[in-house]
Structure formats: C-alpha cells, structure tokens
Design a protein around this motif. Structure first.
Motif, PDB file in Angstrom:
ATOM      1  N   GLN A 124       0.841  -1.206   0.000  1.00 56.61           N
ATOM      2  CA  GLN A 124       0.000   0.000   0.000  1.00 56.61           C
ATOM      3  C   GLN A 124       0.871   1.249   0.000  1.00 56.61           C
ATOM      4  OE1 GLN A 124      -2.601  -0.382   3.405  1.00 56.61           O
ATOM      5  NE2 GLN A 124      -4.136  -1.483   2.195  1.00 56.61           N
ATOM      6  N   ALA A 126       3.860   1.511  -1.143  1.00 59.76           N
ATOM      7  CA  ALA A 126       4.468   1.639  -2.472  1.00 59.76           C
ATOM      8  C   ALA A 126       3.455   2.216  -3.464  1.00 59.76           C
ATOM      9  CB  ALA A 126       4.967   0.278  -2.957  1.00 59.76           C
ATOM     10  N   ALA A 127       2.203   1.778  -3.352  1.00 60.51           N
ATOM     11  CA  ALA A 127       1.166   2.287  -4.257  1.00 60.51           C
ATOM     12  C   ALA A 127       0.976   3.788  -4.071  1.00 60.51           C
ATOM     13  CB  ALA A 127      -0.149   1.553  -4.021  1.00 60.51           C
ATOM     14  N   THR A 128       0.968   4.245  -2.813  1.00 57.64           N
ATOM     15  CA  THR A 128       0.773   5.682  -2.588  1.00 57.64           C
ATOM     16  C   THR A 128       1.987   6.478  -3.074  1.00 57.64           C
ATOM     17  OG1 THR A 128       1.675   5.657  -0.350  1.00 57.64           O
ATOM     18  CG2 THR A 128      -0.690   5.303  -0.563  1.00 57.64           C
ATOM     19  N   LEU A 129       3.125   5.800  -3.265  1.00 56.56           N
ATOM     20  CA  LEU A 129       4.310   6.493  -3.780  1.00 56.56           C
ATOM     21  C   LEU A 129       4.371   6.425  -5.305  1.00 56.56           C
ATOM     22  CD1 LEU A 129       6.859   5.243  -1.140  1.00 56.56           C
ATOM     23  CD2 LEU A 129       5.913   7.535  -1.322  1.00 56.56           C
ATOM     24  N   GLY A 130       3.337   5.859  -5.911  1.00 55.74           N
ATOM     25  CA  GLY A 130       3.260   5.873  -7.363  1.00 55.74           C
ATOM     26  C   GLY A 130       3.705   4.595  -8.046  1.00 55.74           C
ATOM     27  N   ALA A 131       3.848   3.501  -7.283  1.00 57.03           N
ATOM     28  CA  ALA A 131       4.295   2.253  -7.896  1.00 57.03           C
ATOM     29  C   ALA A 131       3.089   1.455  -8.396  1.00 57.03           C
ATOM     30  CB  ALA A 131       5.103   1.426  -6.900  1.00 57.03           C
ATOM     31  N   SER A 132       3.102   1.078  -9.671  1.00 61.01           N
ATOM     32  CA  SER A 132       2.033   0.260 -10.236  1.00 61.01           C
ATOM     33  C   SER A 132       2.132  -1.147  -9.641  1.00 61.01           C
ATOM     34  CB  SER A 132       2.179   0.195 -11.748  1.00 61.01           C
ATOM     35  OG  SER A 132       3.339  -0.539 -12.070  1.00 61.01           O
ATOM     36  N   ASP A 135       5.181  -2.912 -10.730  1.00 62.45           N
ATOM     37  CA  ASP A 135       6.335  -2.239 -10.132  1.00 62.45           C
ATOM     38  C   ASP A 135       6.470  -2.626  -8.654  1.00 62.45           C
ATOM     39  OD1 ASP A 135       8.376  -0.528  -9.508  1.00 62.45           O
ATOM     40  OD2 ASP A 135       7.233   1.323  -9.811  1.00 62.45           O
ATOM     41  N   GLN A 136       5.345  -2.714  -7.951  1.00 65.10           N
ATOM     42  CA  GLN A 136       5.363  -3.128  -6.541  1.00 65.10           C
ATOM     43  C   GLN A 136       5.949  -4.524  -6.425  1.00 65.10           C
ATOM     44  OE1 GLN A 136       1.303  -2.882  -4.985  1.00 65.10           O
ATOM     45  NE2 GLN A 136       1.022  -1.011  -6.148  1.00 65.10           N
ATOM     46  N   ARG A 138       7.956  -6.087  -8.506  1.00 67.93           N
ATOM     47  CA  ARG A 138       9.366  -6.097  -8.879  1.00 67.93           C
ATOM     48  C   ARG A 138      10.246  -5.426  -7.813  1.00 67.93           C
ATOM     49  NH1 ARG A 138      12.687  -3.102 -10.807  1.00 67.93           N
ATOM     50  NH2 ARG A 138      11.283  -1.325 -10.858  1.00 67.93           N
ATOM     51  N   SER A 139       9.765  -4.289  -7.295  1.00 65.09           N
ATOM     52  CA  SER A 139      10.631  -3.491  -6.423  1.00 65.09           C
ATOM     53  C   SER A 139      10.492  -3.856  -4.943  1.00 65.09           C
ATOM     54  CB  SER A 139      10.326  -2.002  -6.612  1.00 65.09           C
ATOM     55  OG  SER A 139       8.989  -1.716  -6.265  1.00 65.09           O
TER      56      SER A 139
END
Lengths: 228, 363
Positions: A124, A126-132, A135-136, A138-139
């Motif tokens: 969550q 990561a999502a609020t930081l703009g990660a699709s 991307d979440q 992978r990262s």
C-alpha cells in the motif's frame, strides 16, 4: 571409480530434465503462489489442494493418469502429435510435463509462504508512492522474497532429480531420451549389477545431503516447510 | 479556491458506515478528529484509494476526480502522499534508498526536493542507515520525507505521532509546522489527541461513528459551546497571542492576547512572534470584581457572551476577550450566586495557559 557412457548419459539427462523443469516451475509458480498468497476463498483452497496432491499421491497414480493423457488418442496427445510430429508419451517432453506437475508443490509452497510474509501495508505504501502493481512486485516483493526463490528452485531441482515413479510410468526406459538416474539405478539392480547401483545410489545420497545442508545453512530464518 | 470534495459512503470495519458529504479547504492542515472507531482511517484510505467506497461516492481534488460513479483512479495514479501510523519503510532499502524510491516514481513536475526535505526533517545523519536501526521517531520522519518526495498534491497523515515518545513527537510537530508553512501543501491529519490537533491544525473535521459532526476553523470551533469538543472534559479555548517581552527576574514571558497581557513561563521565542495558547476551560474561573490580592497572575476583563449547561452541576461559559474567546467551566451554583447574565462585564482568572509548543510551559 569411473562412470560408463550409459551412466554419464543418465546424469546428463537428469540434470537437463531438472534444470528445464525448475525454470518452467519458477515461471509458472511465481504468479500462482502470488495469487494463492493474496486470496482466501473456496477456489483458492481447491487450487491449493490440487497443487499439494503430488505430496500425497503415489507417483505411480500421477504417472498413470499423465500417461493416459499423453497417448495419441487424447486431445492433448493428438495436438502434440500435430504440432511436433512426434508422440508425447515416452518422450523427454513428457518427462518435463510430468516433473513440473510432480514437483509443483515444492516450488509453490515456499514462494507462497514468502509472499504471505510480505505485509500488505508495504505494498500500500508503495502504491501511494506511485508504484504500479507490477512495479510493486518487482521493487518490493521480489527483493524481499529473494531467499525463498533460491529455496524453491533448489527444492524443485532436487525433487525432480529424485523422481522415479512418474518417470517410469510416462517415460519408460529409453537411453538418451528418458533413462534418468533413478531409472538407471533401478536397471542396475534388476540386472544384479550391484556395483553400478552402489555408485549411483551413493551419488544421489551425497547430492541430496549436500543440497539440503546448504539450504538449511543458508535459509535458517525464513523457515520454509512443505505442507501436505 | 481549491477544495477537496468528498461525498463518501463506505462500510467500515467495525460495523459503522462512513457517510460524509463535505468540502474541505485544500490548504493548510485539516485535522480529522474523533474517538477511535469513528471512521478517520477509513476516510483516509478511501481518499488514497486503498479502500473502495460505495460506487456512488465522489472524491475529487480541484479539477481532478479520483472517484465517481464509473471512475476509480488507482492509488498509484493519485497524487497523494500517505504517512501511516507504522511508518512502513521498505526494509530492504536504507533511508536514502527509501527516499529515492519516492523520487523515482513521482509525476513531473516534482516541486519538492531532497535538499529541502532532508534538512527540514533533520535526516542528514540518517541517510546511510538501515531502516531497522532507526528509532520510532526517526522512522516517522523518514516516512514523512518519503511521502513528500513523491510530490503529492495532498498529504494524508494517519496518527503519525501515536507511537512516539514526547520528545520525538514535539520534534515531528515542529517539522510538520515548518513544512506546512514552506510547501503550501494541504494536509489531512488524523488524530485522536486534541493537544496535537490544537498545535497543528488550521481547520477541523469532527467525526463520530462515521458521521460528520462539525467542521470549521479550529480556533472558532474550539471556542463554541454547542460543539462536542467543548463538552469534553479537556475542553479548552485556543487563542493566538504575540510574544511581548521576557521578565528574566521572575523567569516569565509576557504575551498579548488582543491587547491584554498574559503571563506564561519563560519561553525561547523572540518578541513579535505569534503563537497559539491553549487555555483549558477547567482552569478558568470568573469573578465580579477584580481580586486585589490573588496569587493568580492572569486576571483579564472579559464579557460573558454565552452560558451552556453541560451537566446537572456545571456550566460552560464563553467569555469574549477582544475578538477572541475564552471558555470557563464553573458550577451552576456559582452562576446563580453571582447572578451572571449574558453581556455582564466580569473578570476571568486563568490558572494555567499552555503555549502550544512545549508541554511544561504553564504559569
């Protein structure tokens, strides 16, 4: 102590089978384990049970059904014949498919356990930081589950090396095509070549021990386990 | 004037349904205040897109619609920053890498920069540290920095200071105040701590069991008698005061509230600075004539502007002091005995006034 040509061929075949199977398993199991780790439903429980079945069933049962599916008079068998011009049953490809099914739980379960340990909150954030979502994965997910990927790959590889029943049912004993180590060992015993049998058996014992020892050394904390 | 438009219906976790129709100012700090379980976090999660409200809900900031019938913008495409109660730093990255994670994914134009955030949040010495070696306060400052570096249009904070000790909490409050002043970034700040809210907020949204109870300017809401706030035991008026002078002989500082002097314990602020003062209703009493030989330093002439019964024994008074207001909680018996009437000029005796920065500055 030297290995004869037939034995070297069996070793090569076994390594090839285990490597290809492991790669396919990682590709297949990663999304499956991810899906299972995020769902709690009847559907997911059903899938989990199916994935775990090879742990319980005698390999011969699995091999028997796979053999029936691979014969040229089934849809799968026919399709394979049309596409490749060769028969699926008693081929190396049949062994690969059989091994993937047979070793599936050994790869899915450590990955699923690792994914379940990753807090939803991190994704969550990561999502609020703009990660699709990709991307979440992978990262965040891949780096945090790195150790479990190594565990899963090792277990899948080792378990495929050790399979016998399924191979016997769907592969038979064709040198250079389906005659893997465990079959070669069985052959040696059948023909009372105990010296050869000892070499192969001892080699497999050593291989299994060293691999498991390294895994337990390497991955103490994450506590992977196989659930049936 | 930019605004955050909300028309929200969402089933909460513990039985209540969040039902909210309002517009919030998209500037300054808006505190979302209410008892636990009143739907504060649900509200933030809906705005962030981490939870799906009913399909008829509408959420929009200025011209951007994030949620409407037929429209749901996923979290990662909304330009929000979210500071969670439990920091949620990525454990496989160090502090610098956590900050970089946000920088790498922000939508252009990024207006907030590393060399702005790092000193403001006092992160200089932490950058190369692993996140599991940080204290709770340090983690939370990194989390605030990370959220800011994603260059959000709106910053959501869900009780970010709840797990911090007093010193860390004050440090974070100072940082947030500075950032709010400097960045012109609207913040929605969830809290159930009225002290924290009084320190930080410009605007207040009161929630109870998923329903909007009240919203408006903090200073105004705190001085009204008909709000739930003033009926709480710790009800207090918040006033703005300017620092006048220091009295080093007695270690006191003199403030001015609408021209009236107010003495508090010595404070490290230079004359001319504007500060908020929080004066609890239970620490204010009234008298008809100015007492000549009282130990209480702060006795101010006020006008009684409202009386409200809070329970069978006590009442709450609203006292006007220039353009601002004080609250006083006294017994109903006193009202009768002093024959208090609305409009009466009386004197307020203030036993304590806390300046909203440090905890121990009472006089």
């Amino acid at each position: 102590m030297s290995l004869n040509h037939a034995e070297l061929e069996a070793i090569y075949l076994t390594i090839a089978l285990a490597s290809i199977t492991t790669v396919l398993l990682l590709i297949l199991s990663t999304p499956l384990a991810w899906w299972l780790s995020r769902r709690r439903s009847t559907v997911s429980a059903t899938v989990e049970a199916i994935v775990a079945m090879p742990l319980i069933l005698p390999p011969t049962v699995l091999g028997f059904y796979l053999l029936l599916m691979f014969t040229p008079d089934t849809a799968l068998g026919r399709l394979w014949q049309q596409l490749t011009g060769t028969q699926l049953a008693f081929s190396f490809s049949a062994l690969v498919i059989g091994s993937v099914v047979y070793s599936l739980p050994f790869v899915v379960q450590p990955l699923q356990a690792a994914f379940q340990r990753i807090p939803q909150g991190l994704l969550q954030a990561a999502a609020t930081l703009g990660a699709s979502p990709l991307d979440q994965f992978r990262s965040i997910v891949l780096p945090l589950a790195r150790r479990s990927f190594i565990t899963a790959a090792s277990l899948g590889f080792a378990h495929t090396v050790g399979e016998f029943g399924v191979v016997l049912m769907i592969g038979g004993n064709i040198p250079g095509e389906t005659r893997v180590l465990s079959i070669a060992l069985y052959d040696s015993v059948e023909s009372l070549q105990f010296g050869d049998a000892h070499r192969l058996a001892a080699g497999l014992v050593m291989f299994s021990f060293v691999l498991l020892f390294l895994l337990y050394r390497y991955d103490r904390q994450s506590g992977w386990r196989i659930r049936a | 004037m930019s605004a955050l438009k909300l028309s929200l219906h969402c089933q909460g976790d513990d039985g209540f349904a969040l039902q909210l129709d309002c517009q919030l100012p998209a500037h300054g700090i808006t505190a979302v205040y209410g008892p636990s379980g009143s739907g504060k976090s649900t509200l933030l999660d809906c705005i962030a897109g981490l939870r799906s409200p009913q399909p008829d809900s509408v959420i929009g900031l200025d011209d951007e619609i994030w949620q409407a019938p037929g429209v749901t913008v996923p979290s990662w495409k909304r330009r929000i920053g979210y500071v969670f109660q439990d920091a949620r730093l990525f454990p496989h990255l160090n502090v610098q890498q956590n900050l970089d994670y946000a920088m790498a994914r922000r939508a252009p134009p990024g207006t907030i920069d590393l060399d702005q955030v790092v000193p403001q949040l006092e992160l200089d010495d932490l950058l190369s540290r692993a996140v599991d070696t940080l204290s709770a306060g340090q983690k939370q400052r990194v989390a605030i920095g990370r959220a800011l570096l994603s260059s959000p249009q709106l910053l959501l904070l869900d009780e970010p200071l709840a797990n911090l000790d007093h010193a860390a909490r004050q440090q974070c409050v100072r940082c947030l105040q500075r950032l709010s002043d400097e960045l012109q970034l609207p913040m929605l700040y969830v809290s159930h701590d009225i002290e924290e809210v009084s320190q930080l907020a410009d605007h207040l949204l009161l929630l109870d069991r998923g329903q909007l109870v009240e919203q408006g300017s903090l200073l105004e809401l705190c001085s009204r008698l008909d709000t739930r706030l003033s009926h709480e035991e710790q009800a207090a008026a918040i006033l703005t005061a300017s620092v006048m002078q220091h009295d080093s002989a007695f270690d006191l500082t003199q403030l001015a509230v609408d021209g009236q002097p107010l003495w508090v314990n010595h404070l490290p602020y230079s004359p001319g600075q504007i500060r908020r003062v929080r004066i609890p209703a239970r620490d204010v009493s009234v008298c008809r004539a100015r007492p000549q030989d009282s130990s209480i330093l702060n006795i101010l002439p006020v006008t009684l502007s409202e009386i409200e019964d809070t329970d069978s024994a006590r009442v709450l008074l609203r006292l006007s002091l220039g353009s601002q207001f004080l609250l006083a909680r006294i017994t109903r018996k006193s009202v009768v005995e002093l024959k208090l009437q609305i409009g009466d000029p009386i004197y307020a005796q203030i036993k304590s006034a806390a300046l909203l920065m440090e905890a121990s500055d009472q006089a």
